[in-house]
Design a protein around this motif. Structure first.
Motif, PDB file in Angstrom:
ATOM      1  N   GLY A 168      55.220  -3.926  52.547  1.00  0.00           N
ATOM      2  CA  GLY A 168      55.103  -6.031  52.148  1.00  0.00           C
ATOM      3  C   GLY A 168      56.449  -5.455  51.006  1.00  0.00           C
ATOM      4  O   GLY A 168      57.734  -4.926  51.311  1.00  0.00           O
ATOM      5  N   ALA A 169      55.986  -6.053  50.102  1.00  0.00           N
ATOM      6  CA  ALA A 169      56.166  -5.706  49.189  1.00  0.00           C
ATOM      7  C   ALA A 169      56.360  -4.575  48.506  1.00  0.00           C
ATOM      8  O   ALA A 169      56.523  -4.353  47.173  1.00  0.00           O
ATOM      9  CB  ALA A 169      56.961  -7.450  48.303  1.00  0.00           C
ATOM     10  N   GLY A 170      55.337  -3.701  48.171  1.00  0.00           N
ATOM     11  CA  GLY A 170      55.236  -2.782  47.398  1.00  0.00           C
ATOM     12  C   GLY A 170      55.761  -1.134  47.910  1.00  0.00           C
ATOM     13  O   GLY A 170      56.036  -1.573  48.760  1.00  0.00           O
ATOM     14  N   ARG A 171      55.589  -0.268  46.888  1.00  0.00           N
ATOM     15  CA  ARG A 171      56.621   1.188  47.200  1.00  0.00           C
ATOM     16  C   ARG A 171      55.004   1.590  47.516  1.00  0.00           C
ATOM     17  O   ARG A 171      54.655   1.620  46.380  1.00  0.00           O
ATOM     18  CB  ARG A 171      57.232   1.021  46.092  1.00  0.00           C
ATOM     19  CG  ARG A 171      58.647   0.101  46.370  1.00  0.00           C
ATOM     20  CD  ARG A 171      59.442   0.752  44.960  1.00  0.00           C
ATOM     21  NE  ARG A 171      60.560   0.104  44.937  1.00  0.00           N
ATOM     22  CZ  ARG A 171      61.778  -0.374  44.766  1.00  0.00           C
ATOM     23  NH1 ARG A 171      61.452   0.819  43.591  1.00  0.00           N
ATOM     24  NH2 ARG A 171      62.523  -1.091  44.633  1.00  0.00           N
ATOM     25  N   ILE A 172      55.340   3.073  47.937  1.00  0.00           N
ATOM     26  CA  ILE A 172      54.142   3.765  48.058  1.00  0.00           C
ATOM     27  C   ILE A 172      54.648   5.172  47.566  1.00  0.00           C
ATOM     28  O   ILE A 172      55.974   5.210  48.683  1.00  0.00           O
ATOM     29  CB  ILE A 172      53.408   3.742  49.110  1.00  0.00           C
ATOM     30  CG1 ILE A 172      52.982   2.453  49.565  1.00  0.00           C
ATOM     31  CG2 ILE A 172      52.794   5.239  49.238  1.00  0.00           C
ATOM     32  CD1 ILE A 172      51.952   2.091  50.794  1.00  0.00           C
ATOM     33  N   VAL A 173      54.806   6.301  47.002  1.00  0.00           N
ATOM     34  CA  VAL A 173      55.304   7.616  46.881  1.00  0.00           C
ATOM     35  C   VAL A 173      53.893   8.522  46.726  1.00  0.00           C
ATOM     36  O   VAL A 173      52.863   8.402  46.037  1.00  0.00           O
ATOM     37  CB  VAL A 173      55.537   8.103  45.384  1.00  0.00           C
ATOM     38  CG1 VAL A 173      56.465   9.455  45.403  1.00  0.00           C
ATOM     39  CG2 VAL A 173      56.854   6.796  45.261  1.00  0.00           C
ATOM     40  N   VAL A 207      50.929  -4.575  49.396  1.00  0.00           N
ATOM     41  CA  VAL A 207      51.661  -6.297  50.464  1.00  0.00           C
ATOM     42  C   VAL A 207      52.077  -7.025  49.605  1.00  0.00           C
ATOM     43  O   VAL A 207      53.509  -7.230  49.246  1.00  0.00           O
ATOM     44  CB  VAL A 207      50.919  -6.615  51.245  1.00  0.00           C
ATOM     45  CG1 VAL A 207      51.885  -8.274  52.360  1.00  0.00           C
ATOM     46  CG2 VAL A 207      50.462  -5.632  52.778  1.00  0.00           C
ATOM     47  N   ALA A 208      51.884  -7.232  48.023  1.00  0.00           N
ATOM     48  CA  ALA A 208      52.167  -7.898  47.464  1.00  0.00           C
ATOM     49  C   ALA A 208      53.331  -7.893  46.324  1.00  0.00           C
ATOM     50  O   ALA A 208      53.270  -8.626  45.502  1.00  0.00           O
ATOM     51  CB  ALA A 208      50.690  -8.956  47.234  1.00  0.00           C
ATOM     52  N   GLY A 209      53.466  -6.533  46.530  1.00  0.00           N
ATOM     53  CA  GLY A 209      54.273  -5.536  45.485  1.00  0.00           C
ATOM     54  C   GLY A 209      53.870  -4.884  44.479  1.00  0.00           C
ATOM     55  O   GLY A 209      54.779  -4.151  43.524  1.00  0.00           O
ATOM     56  N   THR A 210      52.101  -4.367  43.755  1.00  0.00           N
ATOM     57  CA  THR A 210      51.137  -3.624  43.699  1.00  0.00           C
ATOM     58  C   THR A 210      52.229  -2.320  43.557  1.00  0.00           C
ATOM     59  O   THR A 210      51.906  -2.087  45.200  1.00  0.00           O
ATOM     60  CB  THR A 210      49.944  -3.157  44.035  1.00  0.00           C
ATOM     61  OG1 THR A 210      49.636  -5.065  43.426  1.00  0.00           O
ATOM     62  CG2 THR A 210      49.586  -2.320  42.864  1.00  0.00           C
ATOM     63  N   GLY A 211      52.586  -1.106  43.032  1.00  0.00           N
ATOM     64  CA  GLY A 211      53.079   0.001  43.654  1.00  0.00           C
ATOM     65  C   GLY A 211      51.759   1.236  44.039  1.00  0.00           C
ATOM     66  O   GLY A 211      50.556   0.820  43.095  1.00  0.00           O
ATOM     67  N   PHE A 212      51.772   1.656  45.068  1.00  0.00           N
ATOM     68  CA  PHE A 212      50.527   3.160  45.151  1.00  0.00           C
ATOM     69  C   PHE A 212      51.249   4.326  44.860  1.00  0.00           C
ATOM     70  O   PHE A 212      52.086   4.928  46.132  1.00  0.00           O
ATOM     71  CB  PHE A 212      50.215   2.393  46.300  1.00  0.00           C
ATOM     72  CG  PHE A 212      48.852   3.198  47.112  1.00  0.00           C
ATOM     73  CD1 PHE A 212      48.272   3.103  45.508  1.00  0.00           C
ATOM     74  CD2 PHE A 212      48.803   4.027  48.246  1.00  0.00           C
ATOM     75  CE1 PHE A 212      46.651   4.273  46.483  1.00  0.00           C
ATOM     76  CE2 PHE A 212      47.662   4.482  48.389  1.00  0.00           C
ATOM     77  CZ  PHE A 212      46.914   4.566  47.459  1.00  0.00           C
ATOM     78  N   LEU A 248      56.740   5.277  38.227  1.00  0.00           N
ATOM     79  CA  LEU A 248      58.001   4.364  37.641  1.00  0.00           C
ATOM     80  C   LEU A 248      58.618   3.904  39.393  1.00  0.00           C
ATOM     81  O   LEU A 248      58.954   2.677  39.183  1.00  0.00           O
ATOM     82  CB  LEU A 248      59.108   5.120  37.299  1.00  0.00           C
ATOM     83  CG  LEU A 248      58.770   6.106  36.022  1.00  0.00           C
ATOM     84  CD1 LEU A 248      60.098   6.864  35.143  1.00  0.00           C
ATOM     85  CD2 LEU A 248      57.836   5.113  34.864  1.00  0.00           C
ATOM     86  N   TRP A 249      58.975   4.842  40.058  1.00  0.00           N
ATOM     87  CA  TRP A 249      59.621   4.354  41.001  1.00  0.00           C
ATOM     88  C   TRP A 249      59.143   3.166  42.167  1.00  0.00           C
ATOM     89  O   TRP A 249      58.859   1.638  42.443  1.00  0.00           O
ATOM     90  CB  TRP A 249      60.215   4.621  41.522  1.00  0.00           C
ATOM     91  CG  TRP A 249      61.179   4.561  43.288  1.00  0.00           C
ATOM     92  CD1 TRP A 249      62.595   3.990  43.247  1.00  0.00           C
ATOM     93  CD2 TRP A 249      60.512   4.465  44.757  1.00  0.00           C
ATOM     94  NE1 TRP A 249      63.247   3.768  43.841  1.00  0.00           N
ATOM     95  CE2 TRP A 249      61.683   3.487  45.035  1.00  0.00           C
ATOM     96  CE3 TRP A 249      59.322   4.525  45.125  1.00  0.00           C
ATOM     97  CZ2 TRP A 249      61.454   3.693  46.686  1.00  0.00           C
ATOM     98  CZ3 TRP A 249      59.275   4.061  46.448  1.00  0.00           C
ATOM     99  CH2 TRP A 249      60.350   3.101  47.029  1.00  0.00           C
ATOM    100  N   ALA A 250      57.641   2.984  41.553  1.00  0.00           N
ATOM    101  CA  ALA A 250      56.891   2.511  42.569  1.00  0.00           C
ATOM    102  C   ALA A 250      56.032   1.666  42.077  1.00  0.00           C
ATOM    103  O   ALA A 250      55.686  -0.093  42.823  1.00  0.00           O
ATOM    104  CB  ALA A 250      55.703   3.444  42.976  1.00  0.00           C
ATOM    105  N   THR A 251      56.268   1.346  40.434  1.00  0.00           N
ATOM    106  CA  THR A 251      55.717   0.158  40.082  1.00  0.00           C
ATOM    107  C   THR A 251      56.766  -1.280  40.564  1.00  0.00           C
ATOM    108  O   THR A 251      57.336  -1.068  40.535  1.00  0.00           O
ATOM    109  CB  THR A 251      55.461   0.367  38.441  1.00  0.00           C
ATOM    110  OG1 THR A 251      55.163   1.288  38.329  1.00  0.00           O
ATOM    111  CG2 THR A 251      55.459  -0.418  37.555  1.00  0.00           C
TER     112      THR A 251
END
Length: 236
Positions: free
Chosen positions: A197-202, A79-84, A227-230
């Protein structure tokens, strides 16, 4: 410049070769400027300090269990922006007993149909079927999958239960077969992204074994997905 921080979390069912599979991608991460930390359990998810400083989590943990504290830490970080990101059962079949994890990821492995019963010999190959990974219109434009054409695989074909908040980049269709109970072809997402949230998941569903991960198309999707999720990836 401060290096990006990638956390690789691996474990769970050994049939998906969590160590060998993740080792395949460590050179790519390091070559792209990541400081890589590898953990053999999900205990790290409950470490708020470690998670707050992580730009990308790469998870390869099939089935297994996760505590409430560990899952809360993972969710808060995303949610705070860490990619997963992750592949196959290491992300789409993790922590089956956790509805909150399913809510985070947006899709869950249900089954992988197998060969005709008379052809089965009791090995993993009983579940290997030829199938096509088909790019969606969104997938043909997305940075994770742009330029990749539809491609063929001979491995487990994941049937996924999912919600409408995922952005599907590629699909695979399960045909009707005389020995199966369903009555019309069923299309499942094979690659998807999710904003949380601010995060991206792939999520990439192919990846049962190292040889599948070494497929040029599968590997490209997974590496671009990292790369994109980071956290520091540009918004698109």
């Amino acid at each position: 410049m401060t290096p990006k921080k990638a956390l690789v979390v691996r474990g769970g069912w050994e049939g998906h070769q969590p160590v060998e599979a993740t080792e395949l991608f460590l050179p790519f991460l390091r070559d792209n400027g990541y400081a890589v930390r590898v953990e053999e359990s999900t205990d790290v998810y409950a470490d708020a300090t470690a998670m707050a400083g992580t730009d990308l989590v790469v998870q390869c943990v099939t089935m297994s269990e996760i505590t409430r504290e560990q899952l809360a830490g993972l969710c808060a970080a995303v949610v705070a922006g860490t990619g997963f990101t992750g592949w196959h059962g290491g992300i789409a079949d993790s922590f089956r007993a956790s509805s909150d994890y399913l809510h985070l990821v947006g899709g869950q492995f249900a089954t992988h149909p197998g060969r005709e019963p008379c052809e089965r010999r009791g090995g993993a190959e009983d579940n290997f079927l030829p199938h096509t990974i088909s790019l969606t219109e969104a997938g043909r434009e997305h940075p994770v999958t742009a330029g990749i054409e539809d491609f063929e695989l001979h491995t487990e074909q994941y049937w996924v239960l999912h919600d409408d908040l995922i952005d599907v980049l590629a699909t695979t269709t399960h045909p009707t077969r005389p020995w199966e109970p369903w009555h019309r072809p069923v299309t499942s997402p094979a690659v998807w992204t999710r904003r949380w949230g601010a995060g991206r998941i792939v999520v990439t569903t192919p990846g049962h074994s190292v040889d599948v991960l070494e497929n040029r198309n599968v590997r490209t999707v997974i590496e671009r997905g990292m790369l994109w999720a980071t956290r520091t990836a540009s918004v698109s």
